[in-house]
Design an enzyme around this catalytic site. Sequence first.
Site, mmCIF file in Angstrom:
data_model
loop_
_atom_site.group_PDB
_atom_site.id
_atom_site.type_symbol
_atom_site.label_atom_id
_atom_site.label_comp_id
_atom_site.label_asym_id
_atom_site.label_seq_id
_atom_site.Cartn_x
_atom_site.Cartn_y
_atom_site.Cartn_z
ATOM 1 N N TYR A 1 0.872 -1.167 0.000
ATOM 2 C CA TYR A 1 0.000 0.000 0.000
ATOM 3 C C TYR A 1 0.902 1.208 0.000
ATOM 4 O O TYR A 1 1.785 1.324 0.860
ATOM 5 C CB TYR A 1 -0.887 0.031 1.251
ATOM 6 C CG TYR A 1 -2.143 -0.775 1.095
ATOM 7 C CD1 TYR A 1 -3.062 -0.446 0.102
ATOM 8 C CD2 TYR A 1 -2.410 -1.851 1.921
ATOM 9 C CE1 TYR A 1 -4.216 -1.194 -0.051
ATOM 10 C CE2 TYR A 1 -3.565 -2.595 1.764
ATOM 11 C CZ TYR A 1 -4.456 -2.257 0.773
ATOM 12 O OH TYR A 1 -5.593 -2.984 0.605
ATOM 13 N N ASP B 1 -6.003 -0.610 -6.494
ATOM 14 C CA ASP B 1 -7.469 -0.539 -6.534
ATOM 15 C C ASP B 1 -8.067 -0.007 -5.234
ATOM 16 O O ASP B 1 -9.243 -0.198 -4.969
ATOM 17 C CB ASP B 1 -8.070 -1.920 -6.864
ATOM 18 C CG ASP B 1 -7.648 -2.987 -5.853
ATOM 19 O OD1 ASP B 1 -7.080 -2.638 -4.801
ATOM 20 O OD2 ASP B 1 -7.890 -4.178 -6.138
ATOM 21 N N HIS C 1 -9.962 -7.032 -5.618
ATOM 22 C CA HIS C 1 -9.674 -6.947 -4.184
ATOM 23 C C HIS C 1 -10.684 -7.800 -3.379
ATOM 24 O O HIS C 1 -11.225 -7.357 -2.360
ATOM 25 C CB HIS C 1 -9.744 -5.473 -3.754
ATOM 26 C CG HIS C 1 -8.939 -5.110 -2.548
ATOM 27 N ND1 HIS C 1 -7.928 -4.183 -2.587
ATOM 28 C CD2 HIS C 1 -8.992 -5.524 -1.259
ATOM 29 C CE1 HIS C 1 -7.415 -4.035 -1.394
ATOM 30 N NE2 HIS C 1 -8.033 -4.839 -0.565
HETATM 31 C C1 PPY Z 1 -8.635 -5.014 2.961
HETATM 32 O O1 PPY Z 1 -9.204 -5.019 4.052
HETATM 33 O O2 PPY Z 1 -9.218 -5.268 1.926
HETATM 34 C C2 PPY Z 1 -7.243 -4.720 2.865
HETATM 35 O O3 PPY Z 1 -6.688 -4.811 1.831
HETATM 36 C C3 PPY Z 1 -6.494 -4.319 4.021
HETATM 37 C C4 PPY Z 1 -6.769 -2.989 4.477
HETATM 38 C C5 PPY Z 1 -7.044 -2.854 5.773
HETATM 39 C C6 PPY Z 1 -7.259 -1.612 6.259
HETATM 40 C C7 PPY Z 1 -7.190 -0.529 5.436
HETATM 41 C C8 PPY Z 1 -6.934 -0.696 4.125
HETATM 42 C C9 PPY Z 1 -6.723 -1.922 3.650
#
Ligand code: PPY
Length: 484
Positions: free
Chosen positions: A221, A249, A342
């Site tokens: 990220y 995404d 995702h």
């Molecule tokens: C998700 O929960 O889909 C993730 O990829 C992890 C996440 C967790 C918290 C914030 C952003 C992403």
Amino acid sequence: MSLTRPSGKVYDVTDFLDDHPGGSKIILKYAGKDATAEYEPIHPPDAIKTHLPPEKHLGSVDPETVQKVKIEVTDAEKERLERVANRPPLSEVLNLHDFEAIARVVMPEKAWAYYSSAADDEITNRENHAAYHRIWWRPRILRDVTHVDWSTKILGHPSKLPLYITATALGKLGHPDGELNLTRAAAKHGVIQMIPTLSSCSFDELVDAAEPGQVQFLQLYVNKDREISKKFVQHAEKRGIKALFITVDAPQLGRREKDMRQKFEAEDPAEVTGNKQQDKVDRSQGAARAISSFIDPGLDWKDIPWFQSITKMPLILKGVQCWEDALQAYDLGLAGVVLSNHGGRQLDFSRSGIEILVEVTRELKARRGLTFPNEKFQLFVDGGVRRANDVLKAVALGATAVGVGRPFLYAFSSYGFEGVDHALQILHDEFEMNMRLLGARTLEEVKPEMVDASSLQSHIVAVPGDRLYDSNYESMQHARLREV
Ligand code: PPY
């Protein structure tokens, strides 16, 4: 005000109260006490180091001398623990769906809500699996399938299965060993683990736990503070990570309403009604919202050369959803793309990865003469995969490998390492059978001609079910809890 946490460290978080994404109340609840159990599962391991200046790190304390917060065991929790004790033995778990059915009843509610939740009406979440139902086989017969081999290479690295364990956050919500369960099972089965940015275990812990030669990838990220991302990426490369999957995404988090309904603390009403700090962070809506504020919505194609300048690791974009973006990634010299929505957790009504795969292979062939699978530009899909049968459809249509996420979370949340071990063994068994029945001795023999994907793109509304026929059909059963 002080706070203790694992390894017996004490921190002064007084000045951080107003900025804590989870609100001040939860911090105050643990003031002067051991916050480890509440803190660990839902915080990235470096959160304190990143957010708290060194002078607030007060030193060490003997954890035995610290007052514990008494956690009351509710009746519901007692019932859950009984269900945990009555899990079916692993020998009765026959497929990856079984793990999900068991996890649903044995996991703590918050953890189940976070892992299973998806965006909005969860249409894409369900479509991810349903899309595989629109692809049918055209197997070949009378081929000697005494020996079948489903091993492959992913970005040049050997993998015993054409799949990898994809990145999923907050592993300790499901099991105290968190993502370490995945690292250990990946080592045992010769598969690749993608380490998530938001793992509960620290990045170094997961790399340290790998066997010599074990291949790991990293999911990134991208932080608003690019220096943080740069340090992380360069550290990962030094530690031997073999590829960087940049998540593209999630400029904003999708609404995962199951998760949002799990308020991570009972809020001070003044805070939720907007009198205090409402503009700062959204603190009332579950695990994901509480920790997502660092992700940069400004990430842009213009940043790609910067990534190429800071690392020599192959770069893959994770979360591509149309051929135009896949083509752009190829033209920029990237190593591949993950066709993914995702896990249905971002934009609802995005198409499944397997559907996108068909248009990407078609257009990249037409426009750049590429054929797939392709060593120079590799295509991955994830979402909805529950069986080797699903994986083989993706391979037939040109994917190098497939990412599997939730099923492994459910496996370790229910059974720890042994669960993931068993899940991978099930997949091996399914590959062996499916390869034989398809008449394919190696993955190279699993070709586009072997599937009929002509209905894949049709998003027809389902006709009402045939109730008389359906009610005569005896449903299959999941593995069952032992009688109490
Ligand atoms: C998700 O929960 O889909 C993730 O990829 C992890 C996440 C967790 C918290 C914030 C952003 C992403």
